[in-house]
Scaffold this motif. Structure first.
Motif, PDB file in Angstrom:
ATOM      1  N   CYS A  73       0.839  -1.208   0.000  1.00  0.00           N
ATOM      2  CA  CYS A  73       0.000   0.000   0.000  1.00  0.00           C
ATOM      3  C   CYS A  73       0.872   1.255   0.000  1.00  0.00           C
ATOM      4  CB  CYS A  73      -0.931   0.004   1.215  1.00  0.00           C
ATOM      5  SG  CYS A  73      -2.387  -1.049   1.061  1.00  0.00           S
ATOM      6  N   ALA A  74       1.950   1.229   0.766  1.00  0.00           N
ATOM      7  CA  ALA A  74       2.873   2.360   0.794  1.00  0.00           C
ATOM      8  C   ALA A  74       3.512   2.570  -0.574  1.00  0.00           C
ATOM      9  CB  ALA A  74       3.953   2.132   1.855  1.00  0.00           C
ATOM     10  N   LEU A  75       3.924   1.484  -1.209  1.00  0.00           N
ATOM     11  CA  LEU A  75       4.516   1.575  -2.537  1.00  0.00           C
ATOM     12  C   LEU A  75       3.519   2.112  -3.559  1.00  0.00           C
ATOM     13  CD1 LEU A  75       6.556  -1.757  -2.643  1.00  0.00           C
ATOM     14  CD2 LEU A  75       7.495   0.561  -2.656  1.00  0.00           C
ATOM     15  N   ALA A  76       2.294   1.593  -3.491  1.00  0.00           N
ATOM     16  CA  ALA A  76       1.259   2.044  -4.432  1.00  0.00           C
ATOM     17  C   ALA A  76       1.011   3.538  -4.276  1.00  0.00           C
ATOM     18  CB  ALA A  76      -0.032   1.261  -4.198  1.00  0.00           C
ATOM     19  N   TYR A  77       0.908   3.995  -3.036  1.00  0.00           N
ATOM     20  CA  TYR A  77       0.672   5.416  -2.766  1.00  0.00           C
ATOM     21  C   TYR A  77       1.796   6.271  -3.342  1.00  0.00           C
ATOM     22  CZ  TYR A  77       0.206   9.740  -0.079  1.00  0.00           C
ATOM     23  OH  TYR A  77       0.097  11.059   0.281  1.00  0.00           O
ATOM     24  N   CYS A  78       3.049   5.880  -3.078  1.00  0.00           N
ATOM     25  CA  CYS A  78       4.191   6.677  -3.520  1.00  0.00           C
ATOM     26  C   CYS A  78       4.350   6.662  -5.038  1.00  0.00           C
ATOM     27  CB  CYS A  78       5.469   6.159  -2.857  1.00  0.00           C
ATOM     28  SG  CYS A  78       5.529   6.449  -1.068  1.00  0.00           S
ATOM     29  N   ILE A  79       4.121   5.510  -5.654  1.00  0.00           N
ATOM     30  CA  ILE A  79       4.263   5.408  -7.108  1.00  0.00           C
ATOM     31  C   ILE A  79       3.233   6.271  -7.816  1.00  0.00           C
ATOM     32  CG2 ILE A  79       4.029   3.854  -9.087  1.00  0.00           C
ATOM     33  CD1 ILE A  79       5.269   1.662  -7.290  1.00  0.00           C
ATOM     34  N   VAL A  80       1.977   6.163  -7.390  1.00  0.00           N
ATOM     35  CA  VAL A  80       0.914   6.954  -8.021  1.00  0.00           C
ATOM     36  C   VAL A  80       1.141   8.438  -7.777  1.00  0.00           C
ATOM     37  CG1 VAL A  80      -1.553   7.464  -8.013  1.00  0.00           C
ATOM     38  CG2 VAL A  80      -0.774   5.087  -7.888  1.00  0.00           C
ATOM     39  N   LEU A  81       1.627   8.754  -6.577  1.00  0.00           N
ATOM     40  CA  LEU A  81       1.858  10.156  -6.226  1.00  0.00           C
ATOM     41  C   LEU A  81       3.078  10.740  -6.948  1.00  0.00           C
ATOM     42  CD1 LEU A  81       0.515  12.200  -4.229  1.00  0.00           C
ATOM     43  CD2 LEU A  81       2.295  11.574  -2.592  1.00  0.00           C
ATOM     44  N   GLY A  82       3.964   9.855  -7.408  1.00  0.00           N
ATOM     45  CA  GLY A  82       5.219  10.329  -7.990  1.00  0.00           C
ATOM     46  C   GLY A  82       6.127  10.905  -6.925  1.00  0.00           C
ATOM     47  N   ALA A  83       6.186  10.232  -5.780  1.00  0.00           N
ATOM     48  CA  ALA A  83       6.875  10.759  -4.612  1.00  0.00           C
ATOM     49  C   ALA A  83       8.395  10.679  -4.755  1.00  0.00           C
ATOM     50  CB  ALA A  83       6.433   9.987  -3.368  1.00  0.00           C
ATOM     51  N   VAL A  84       9.059  11.506  -3.976  1.00  0.00           N
ATOM     52  CA  VAL A  84      10.520  11.467  -3.890  1.00  0.00           C
ATOM     53  C   VAL A  84      10.914  10.310  -2.976  1.00  0.00           C
ATOM     54  CG1 VAL A  84      10.768  13.932  -4.303  1.00  0.00           C
ATOM     55  CG2 VAL A  84      10.500  13.090  -1.957  1.00  0.00           C
ATOM     56  N   TRP A  85      12.207   9.968  -2.970  1.00  0.00           N
ATOM     57  CA  TRP A  85      12.643   8.781  -2.223  1.00  0.00           C
ATOM     58  C   TRP A  85      12.393   8.904  -0.727  1.00  0.00           C
ATOM     59  CZ3 TRP A  85      16.175   8.892   1.687  1.00  0.00           C
ATOM     60  CH2 TRP A  85      17.004  10.027   1.798  1.00  0.00           C
ATOM     61  N   GLN A  86      12.438  10.140  -0.204  1.00  0.00           N
ATOM     62  CA  GLN A  86      12.193  10.322   1.226  1.00  0.00           C
ATOM     63  C   GLN A  86      10.776   9.875   1.606  1.00  0.00           C
ATOM     64  OE1 GLN A  86      13.523  12.632  -0.783  1.00  0.00           O
ATOM     65  NE2 GLN A  86      15.106  13.839   0.242  1.00  0.00           N
ATOM     66  N   MET A  87       9.821  10.146   0.717  1.00  0.00           N
ATOM     67  CA  MET A  87       8.445   9.742   0.980  1.00  0.00           C
ATOM     68  C   MET A  87       8.316   8.223   0.996  1.00  0.00           C
ATOM     69  SD  MET A  87       5.381  10.582   1.732  1.00  0.00           S
ATOM     70  CE  MET A  87       5.227  12.330   1.383  1.00  0.00           C
ATOM     71  N   TYR A  88       9.042   7.544   0.134  1.00  0.00           N
ATOM     72  CA  TYR A  88       9.043   6.075   0.138  1.00  0.00           C
ATOM     73  C   TYR A  88       9.493   5.555   1.503  1.00  0.00           C
ATOM     74  CZ  TYR A  88       8.298   5.433  -4.910  1.00  0.00           C
ATOM     75  OH  TYR A  88       7.760   5.394  -6.182  1.00  0.00           O
ATOM     76  N   VAL A  89      10.556   6.143   2.032  1.00  0.00           N
ATOM     77  CA  VAL A  89      11.083   5.712   3.325  1.00  0.00           C
ATOM     78  C   VAL A  89      10.064   5.956   4.427  1.00  0.00           C
ATOM     79  CG1 VAL A  89      12.884   6.078   5.063  1.00  0.00           C
ATOM     80  CG2 VAL A  89      13.474   6.079   2.629  1.00  0.00           C
ATOM     81  N   VAL A  90       9.485   7.157   4.437  1.00  0.00           N
ATOM     82  CA  VAL A  90       8.506   7.509   5.462  1.00  0.00           C
ATOM     83  C   VAL A  90       7.305   6.569   5.422  1.00  0.00           C
ATOM     84  CG1 VAL A  90       6.834   9.263   6.185  1.00  0.00           C
ATOM     85  CG2 VAL A  90       9.172   9.936   5.594  1.00  0.00           C
ATOM     86  N   MET A  91       6.788   6.319   4.241  1.00  0.00           N
ATOM     87  CA  MET A  91       5.579   5.514   4.116  1.00  0.00           C
ATOM     88  C   MET A  91       5.837   4.032   4.403  1.00  0.00           C
ATOM     89  SD  MET A  91       3.225   7.685   3.563  1.00  0.00           S
ATOM     90  CE  MET A  91       1.871   6.572   3.150  1.00  0.00           C
TER      91      MET A  91
END
Length: 204
Positions: A73-91
């Motif tokens: 779920c965290a990966l899906a959120y970050c990928i769709v959002l186009g997040a930076v790497w810091q957001m991947y770590v946080v989520m």
């Protein structure tokens, strides 16, 4: 998903299939609601998340395996959002704090949580608080992440947590859906054996 228990599967195969199905559904739903919030309805103040729903369900069914849907779920959120790497770590790391639900399993017991609506409510709330705390703590050392932004993220997820409460309370009414699956399989086997014995008695 309990229909899988009726198939000729080993316990390990059943667990793998069950977790896979829940994870796929969780990931698809999380992707869709994130897409809706960011692309289709960007002006809306709040959105829904399914991570609390599926973390609670899988935690009850399989314990620490809740980390699988929490991560996807965290990966899906970050990928769709186009997040930076810091957001991947946080989520990802923040969501992993859901493993603290195992403490409630030890203190209260899974069956007691399942049997009581009030314990179920507490269970989902703790899932929300654990994940929120995890994201908050992981996010604080990150550059460009302020404490206010982290606190806003916790408040933003209050609606998804309330949504999860409603869904899980409905799920606990469904046979075997919000239940430890080892307990469920043993219980249903006993029920089938009892029905067979009763059928034999009736035939006599």
């Amino acid at each position: 998903m309990c229909f899988l228990a009726q198939k000729s599967l080993s316990f390990g195969q059943y667990r793998t299939a069950d977790i896979t199905i829940f994870t796929v559904i969780a990931t698809v739903f999380e992707s869709l609601v994130t897409l809706a919030a960011t692309k289709w309805f960007p002006d809306q103040a709040y959105s829904i998340s399914f991570v609390y729903v599926f973390v609670s369900l899988v935690a009850m069914r399989w314990g620490a395996w809740m980390l699988v849907p929490s991560t996807t779920c965290a990966l899906a959120y970050c990928i769709v959002l186009g997040a930076v790497w810091q957001m991947y770590v946080v989520m990802i790391v923040g969501n992993a704090f859901c493993v603290l639900l195992l403490v409630l399993h030890k203190i209260i017991g899974k069956q007691r949580i399942r049997d009581s609506a009030w314990w179920t409510v507490l269970y989902v709330i703790v899932a929300y608080l654990c994940i929120s705390l995890g994201r908050f703590l992981v996010g604080l050392p990150m550059p460009d992440v302020t404490m206010q932004a982290s606190l806003n993220g916790i408040l933003y997820d209050a609606l998804p947590a309330a949504f999860a409460l409603l869904v899980v309370l409905i799920c606990r009414k469904q046979n075997g859906l919000f239940e430890d699956q080892k307990h469920y399989l043993i219980r249903t086997q006993k029920e089938r054996d009892k029905q067979i014995r009763q059928s034999d008695i009736d035939e006599e």
